[in-house]
Design a protein around this motif. Structure first.
Motif, PDB file in Angstrom:
ATOM      1  N   PRO A  20       0.926  -1.295  -0.060  1.00 44.32           N
ATOM      2  CA  PRO A  20       0.018   0.032  -0.167  1.00 44.32           C
ATOM      3  C   PRO A  20       0.679   1.405   0.056  1.00 44.32           C
ATOM      4  O   PRO A  20       1.659   1.239   0.575  1.00 44.32           O
ATOM      5  CB  PRO A  20      -0.725  -0.133   1.205  1.00 44.32           C
ATOM      6  CG  PRO A  20      -0.621  -1.322   1.566  1.00 44.32           C
ATOM      7  CD  PRO A  20       0.402  -1.917   1.115  1.00 44.32           C
ATOM      8  N   VAL A  21       0.490   2.286  -0.607  1.00 44.54           N
ATOM      9  CA  VAL A  21       1.080   3.594  -0.840  1.00 44.54           C
ATOM     10  C   VAL A  21       0.762   4.400   0.480  1.00 44.54           C
ATOM     11  O   VAL A  21       1.451   5.216   0.781  1.00 44.54           O
ATOM     12  CB  VAL A  21       1.117   4.471  -2.070  1.00 44.54           C
ATOM     13  CG1 VAL A  21       1.634   3.464  -3.589  1.00 44.54           C
ATOM     14  CG2 VAL A  21      -0.420   4.651  -2.393  1.00 44.54           C
ATOM     15  N   GLY A  22      -0.269   4.064   0.928  1.00 46.59           N
ATOM     16  CA  GLY A  22      -0.693   4.980   2.232  1.00 46.59           C
ATOM     17  C   GLY A  22      -0.493   4.110   3.346  1.00 46.59           C
ATOM     18  O   GLY A  22      -0.437   2.705   3.415  1.00 46.59           O
ATOM     19  N   VAL A  23      -0.264   5.147   4.476  1.00 45.04           N
ATOM     20  CA  VAL A  23      -0.201   4.701   5.936  1.00 45.04           C
ATOM     21  C   VAL A  23      -0.937   5.280   6.567  1.00 45.04           C
ATOM     22  O   VAL A  23      -1.056   6.281   6.754  1.00 45.04           O
ATOM     23  CB  VAL A  23       1.213   4.810   6.411  1.00 45.04           C
ATOM     24  CG1 VAL A  23       1.515   4.151   7.808  1.00 45.04           C
ATOM     25  CG2 VAL A  23       2.557   4.162   5.459  1.00 45.04           C
TER      26      VAL A  23
ATOM     27  N   ALA B 299      -6.602   9.572  -0.227  1.00 42.20           N
ATOM     28  CA  ALA B 299      -7.426  10.486   0.348  1.00 42.20           C
ATOM     29  C   ALA B 299      -8.616   9.630   1.053  1.00 42.20           C
ATOM     30  O   ALA B 299      -9.124   9.868   2.103  1.00 42.20           O
ATOM     31  CB  ALA B 299      -8.278  11.399  -0.484  1.00 42.20           C
ATOM     32  N   ILE B 300      -9.111   8.651   0.212  1.00 46.98           N
ATOM     33  CA  ILE B 300      -9.993   7.672   1.078  1.00 46.98           C
ATOM     34  C   ILE B 300      -9.577   6.935   2.142  1.00 46.98           C
ATOM     35  O   ILE B 300     -10.240   6.526   3.281  1.00 46.98           O
ATOM     36  CB  ILE B 300     -10.671   6.795   0.028  1.00 46.98           C
ATOM     37  CG1 ILE B 300     -12.243   6.417   0.461  1.00 46.98           C
ATOM     38  CG2 ILE B 300      -9.994   5.540  -0.241  1.00 46.98           C
ATOM     39  CD1 ILE B 300     -12.963   6.158  -0.806  1.00 46.98           C
ATOM     40  N   LEU B 301      -8.375   6.387   2.102  1.00 46.39           N
ATOM     41  CA  LEU B 301      -7.793   5.948   3.363  1.00 46.39           C
ATOM     42  C   LEU B 301      -7.567   6.930   4.487  1.00 46.39           C
ATOM     43  O   LEU B 301      -7.807   6.489   5.755  1.00 46.39           O
ATOM     44  CB  LEU B 301      -6.322   5.543   2.954  1.00 46.39           C
ATOM     45  CG  LEU B 301      -5.439   5.121   4.362  1.00 46.39           C
ATOM     46  CD1 LEU B 301      -6.046   3.820   4.856  1.00 46.39           C
ATOM     47  CD2 LEU B 301      -3.972   4.519   3.882  1.00 46.39           C
ATOM     48  N   GLU B 302      -7.274   8.043   4.280  1.00 45.01           N
ATOM     49  CA  GLU B 302      -7.216   9.263   5.257  1.00 45.01           C
ATOM     50  C   GLU B 302      -8.609   9.230   5.984  1.00 45.01           C
ATOM     51  O   GLU B 302      -8.876   9.430   7.167  1.00 45.01           O
ATOM     52  CB  GLU B 302      -6.894  10.392   4.603  1.00 45.01           C
ATOM     53  CG  GLU B 302      -5.541  10.692   4.332  1.00 45.01           C
ATOM     54  CD  GLU B 302      -4.599  10.878   5.788  1.00 45.01           C
ATOM     55  OE1 GLU B 302      -4.953  11.105   6.846  1.00 45.01           O
ATOM     56  OE2 GLU B 302      -3.276  10.803   5.533  1.00 45.01           O
ATOM     57  N   ALA B 303      -9.607   9.140   5.069  1.00 47.93           N
ATOM     58  CA  ALA B 303     -11.154   9.342   5.551  1.00 47.93           C
ATOM     59  C   ALA B 303     -11.432   8.237   6.344  1.00 47.93           C
ATOM     60  O   ALA B 303     -12.067   8.731   7.484  1.00 47.93           O
ATOM     61  CB  ALA B 303     -11.844   9.407   4.215  1.00 47.93           C
TER      62      ALA B 303
ATOM     63  N   GLU C 212     -11.102  -1.918  -2.736  1.00 50.06           N
ATOM     64  CA  GLU C 212     -10.420  -2.606  -1.532  1.00 50.06           C
ATOM     65  C   GLU C 212     -10.413  -1.771  -0.220  1.00 50.06           C
ATOM     66  O   GLU C 212     -10.778  -2.364   0.712  1.00 50.06           O
ATOM     67  CB  GLU C 212      -8.874  -3.100  -1.764  1.00 50.06           C
ATOM     68  CG  GLU C 212      -8.592  -4.119  -2.987  1.00 50.06           C
ATOM     69  CD  GLU C 212      -7.350  -4.493  -3.173  1.00 50.06           C
ATOM     70  OE1 GLU C 212      -6.502  -4.306  -2.196  1.00 50.06           O
ATOM     71  OE2 GLU C 212      -7.003  -4.868  -4.155  1.00 50.06           O
ATOM     72  N   ILE C 213     -10.143  -0.597  -0.134  1.00 50.04           N
ATOM     73  CA  ILE C 213     -10.178   0.112   0.926  1.00 50.04           C
ATOM     74  C   ILE C 213     -11.632   0.341   1.430  1.00 50.04           C
ATOM     75  O   ILE C 213     -11.845   0.256   2.695  1.00 50.04           O
ATOM     76  CB  ILE C 213      -9.599   1.681   0.663  1.00 50.04           C
ATOM     77  CG1 ILE C 213      -8.157   1.480   0.196  1.00 50.04           C
ATOM     78  CG2 ILE C 213      -9.723   2.486   2.032  1.00 50.04           C
ATOM     79  CD1 ILE C 213      -7.611   2.897  -0.543  1.00 50.04           C
ATOM     80  N   VAL C 214     -12.448   0.551   0.590  1.00 51.07           N
ATOM     81  CA  VAL C 214     -13.992   0.631   1.020  1.00 51.07           C
ATOM     82  C   VAL C 214     -14.462  -0.833   1.088  1.00 51.07           C
ATOM     83  O   VAL C 214     -14.239  -1.528   0.229  1.00 51.07           O
ATOM     84  CB  VAL C 214     -14.902   1.519   0.151  1.00 51.07           C
ATOM     85  CG1 VAL C 214     -16.193   1.551   0.587  1.00 51.07           C
ATOM     86  CG2 VAL C 214     -14.165   2.877  -0.141  1.00 51.07           C
TER      87      VAL C 214
ATOM     88  N   LYS D 292      -6.935  -0.123  10.099  1.00 58.83           N
ATOM     89  CA  LYS D 292      -5.628  -0.778  10.774  1.00 58.83           C
ATOM     90  C   LYS D 292      -5.126  -1.364   9.784  1.00 58.83           C
ATOM     91  O   LYS D 292      -4.009  -1.990  10.185  1.00 58.83           O
ATOM     92  CB  LYS D 292      -6.492  -1.595  12.156  1.00 58.83           C
ATOM     93  CG  LYS D 292      -6.731  -0.879  13.357  1.00 58.83           C
ATOM     94  CD  LYS D 292      -7.274  -1.732  14.513  1.00 58.83           C
ATOM     95  CE  LYS D 292      -7.930  -0.731  15.504  1.00 58.83           C
ATOM     96  NZ  LYS D 292      -8.479  -1.519  16.518  1.00 58.83           N
ATOM     97  N   ARG D 293      -5.927  -2.125   9.020  1.00 53.46           N
ATOM     98  CA  ARG D 293      -5.192  -3.065   7.700  1.00 53.46           C
ATOM     99  C   ARG D 293      -3.809  -2.148   7.168  1.00 53.46           C
ATOM    100  O   ARG D 293      -2.856  -2.694   6.704  1.00 53.46           O
ATOM    101  CB  ARG D 293      -5.909  -3.274   6.504  1.00 53.46           C
ATOM    102  CG  ARG D 293      -7.149  -4.027   6.971  1.00 53.46           C
ATOM    103  CD  ARG D 293      -8.142  -4.192   5.652  1.00 53.46           C
ATOM    104  NE  ARG D 293      -8.873  -2.857   5.585  1.00 53.46           N
ATOM    105  CZ  ARG D 293      -9.497  -2.576   4.641  1.00 53.46           C
ATOM    106  NH1 ARG D 293      -9.521  -3.359   3.372  1.00 53.46           N
ATOM    107  NH2 ARG D 293     -10.247  -1.331   4.333  1.00 53.46           N
ATOM    108  N   TYR D 294      -3.852  -0.715   7.227  1.00 53.41           N
ATOM    109  CA  TYR D 294      -2.965  -0.129   6.789  1.00 53.41           C
ATOM    110  C   TYR D 294      -1.997   0.614   7.695  1.00 53.41           C
ATOM    111  O   TYR D 294      -1.391   1.724   7.451  1.00 53.41           O
ATOM    112  CB  TYR D 294      -3.311   1.126   5.863  1.00 53.41           C
ATOM    113  CG  TYR D 294      -4.359   0.508   4.683  1.00 53.41           C
ATOM    114  CD1 TYR D 294      -3.854  -0.106   3.563  1.00 53.41           C
ATOM    115  CD2 TYR D 294      -5.719   0.550   4.855  1.00 53.41           C
ATOM    116  CE1 TYR D 294      -4.509  -0.666   2.340  1.00 53.41           C
ATOM    117  CE2 TYR D 294      -6.517  -0.260   3.906  1.00 53.41           C
ATOM    118  CZ  TYR D 294      -5.871  -0.679   2.703  1.00 53.41           C
ATOM    119  OH  TYR D 294      -6.744  -1.220   1.554  1.00 53.41           O
TER     120      TYR D 294
END
Length: 529
Positions: free
Chosen positions: A312-315, A429-433, A451-453, A496-498
């Motif tokens: 993942p590119v997001g944390v 952005a949706i990970l931040e959300a 996947e995130i949603v 928490k997955r990220y």
């Protein structure tokens, strides 16, 4: 050393820059050496990198590298610091154009000194004129206060040559322009003079970039572990990383959809940005995708022998995962927010159409769009959004807020997040959300949002392009407080997955693979000599 390769670090960052910043922080947290490598010349690069929290020690810019200006004490350069080569000159402030006019006592224009009005009139460039009033030279100053690059003009007012200077004024790099068959000027050659006085000639900036990569590989060479080159923007080195003189571990990082139509991953045309790289996929040591679905699609279509990694590119920041959740009842009811460029691929006009349907059922709903407008086709994407707003009388419901960095304040008070993109590579952005407990609504679009949603857990995923279905799911949540709270709880939990630890484990797998391959690479190099 681990190198994260990009063009520059602009003030208004895309997802790629944000991903690099999160990765750099993660590597530093685990005390693994890394550098952000920027290929393009940018006189304000160090202003932007410092604002982004990147220390000079963590940064290597190609032009800085050759100019010997990687670490330079900053000086605030003002017009009175400049030497125009003549005495008795007059300075006249032209505030409307953010510049000083430099004239002789007789009133003849000798130069224009352009400044940054937002930074106490820091000098950006000077334009110099000959005795006939012709522009012949433009000096460009680095934000740290030294002359960095000079553009020399031809008699027909075109840039003929560009030169980059060392701090002592020596020319270390030159580019030469000449007319092509259409009569347009284009780069024809580059000449580099290194610190030992050796001269190198290159036909293209790609060849110069390859030389730069070879220099980095030599500077940080170790027989104990490989240098890892992670190519975050493919056009900067997709060819060059395949031509290195000495071995390294080369990684192609896909930040976007690798195909023109993500809904048809096996047959759609390859994204032109990745065309060369994917045609040579087996010549890289590894390919990174941000989602499991994209990794699976790459494997199914290209059947590569090179190793594929999903990272993942997001944390999700620890401070968010450890924060006290904000209950839905304490949020602004019906407030949906979006953080995205107003661009064609974001397809935000569809989200506005969905909100129009929701508004008819739940008048309290509202939508705030945060992000700068893409200027393509005279800001077509923004104009389409404004048209849908006007057609549905949503002027008091939908607001274009512009670019902001104040995510926490916005997302801790909002309730919903929406996404109707045509394609994605991950979507930070949706990970931040969801990390802020927002209930997420998205089209079933590759790659990332679907996947995130997680449908029925932290929000809703509806068929691609069906904004009516999106509106129905939003209405259902707004009319059911218990369901809304359940989805918000699910958002916090699913983030928490990220976590930093989970994402680091994925990176560690790649670094372990690089180390495993290193003895064989060294043996192959020895066998060539």
């Amino acid at each position: 050393m681990n190198f994260f390769i990009n063009a520059t670090m602009p003030k208004q960052k895309s997802g790629i820059e944000h991903a690099q910043l999160k990765r750099l922080a993660l590597f530093k947290q685990h005390q693994v050496a890394s550098r952000i490598v920027l290929r393009d010349w940018d006189p304000v690069a160090h202003v932007n990198t410092q604002a982004a929290g990147i220390a000079d020690a963590d940064l290597i810019n190609m032009f800085d590298y050759f100019q010997g200006t990687m670490t330079v004490p900053a000086k605030h350069l003002q017009v009175t610091d400049l030497d125009f080569g003549q005495s008795n000159l007059k300075l006249e402030l032209d505030a409307e154009n953010n510049r000083y006019l430099v004239t002789s006592l007789a009133g003849k224009l000798m130069a224009r000194a352009n400044f940054d009005a937002t930074d106490k009139q820091r000098i950006r460039s000077t334009e110099l004129f000959d005795i006939f009033g012709n522009l012949y030279r433009v000096n460009h100053y680095d934000s740290r206060g030294f002359l960095s690059m000079v553009q020399w003009y031809t008699p027909d007012n075109k840039i003929g040559t560009e030169t980059w200077l060392a701090l002592d004024g020596r020319v270390v790099l030159e580019s030469f322009n000449k007319k092509n068959i259409h009569g347009d000027l284009e780069k024809a050659a580059w000449r580099l003079t290194d610190k030992m006085g050796k001269i190198y000639l290159f036909d293209t900036i790609e060849e110069l970039t390859l030389h730069f990569f070879d220099c980095l590989n030599t500077d940080f060479w170790s027989t104990k572990q490989p240098n890892v080159f992670i190519l975050d923007r493919s056009h900067l080195g997709d060819w060059g990383l395949l031509q290195l003189k000495k071995p390294a571990y080369t990684v192609l990082h896909l930040h976007n959809s690798h195909i023109s139509d993500p809904q048809d991953p096996l047959h759609a045309l390859v994204n032109n940005h990745y065309e060369f790289a994917l045609a040579n996929i087996n010549r890289y040591d590894a390919v990174i995708s941000a989602t499991y679905r994209q990794t699976a699609d790459l494997k199914a279509r290209f059947k590569p022998s090179t190793e594929l990694f999903t990272i993942p590119v997001g944390v999700a920041a620890d401070r968010l995962l450890e924060a006290t959740p904000v209950p839905v009842k304490e949020r602004e009811f019906g407030k949906m927010v979006v953080f995205a460029r107003l661009a064609w691929e974001k397809n935000l006009a569809d989200l506005v159409r969905a909100i129009a349907l929701v508004h008819a059922e739940v008048p309290a709903v509202s939508l705030d769009l945060y992000g700068y407008a893409d200027p393509t086709n005279d800001y077509q994407a923004r104009r389409e959004i404004e048209k849908v707003i006007a057609e549905n009388g949503l002027e008091s419901v939908v607001t274009l807020k512009g670019y902001t960095t104040d995510l926490d304040q916005v997302e801790n008070t909002a309730m919903l997040y929406g996404l109707t993109s045509k394609m994605e590579g991950f979507n930070l952005a949706i990970l931040e959300a969801i990390s802020h407990g927002l209930i997420a609504f998205s089209y079933d679009v590759n790659y990332g949002p679907n996947e995130i949603v997680q449908d029925g857990i932290n929000g809703a995923v509806v068929p691609y392009g069906d904004y009516q279905a999106l509106a129905e799911r939003i209405i259902t949540v707004l009319k059911n407080p218990q369901l809304a709270q359940s989805y918000s709880d699910g958002a916090y939990e699913s983030a928490k997955r990220y976590s930093a630890e989970n994402v680091w484990q994925a990176w560690q797998s790649l670094l372990d693979a690089a180390q495993t391959q290193w003895p064989a690479k060294l043996a192959a190099m020895a066998g060539q000599h």
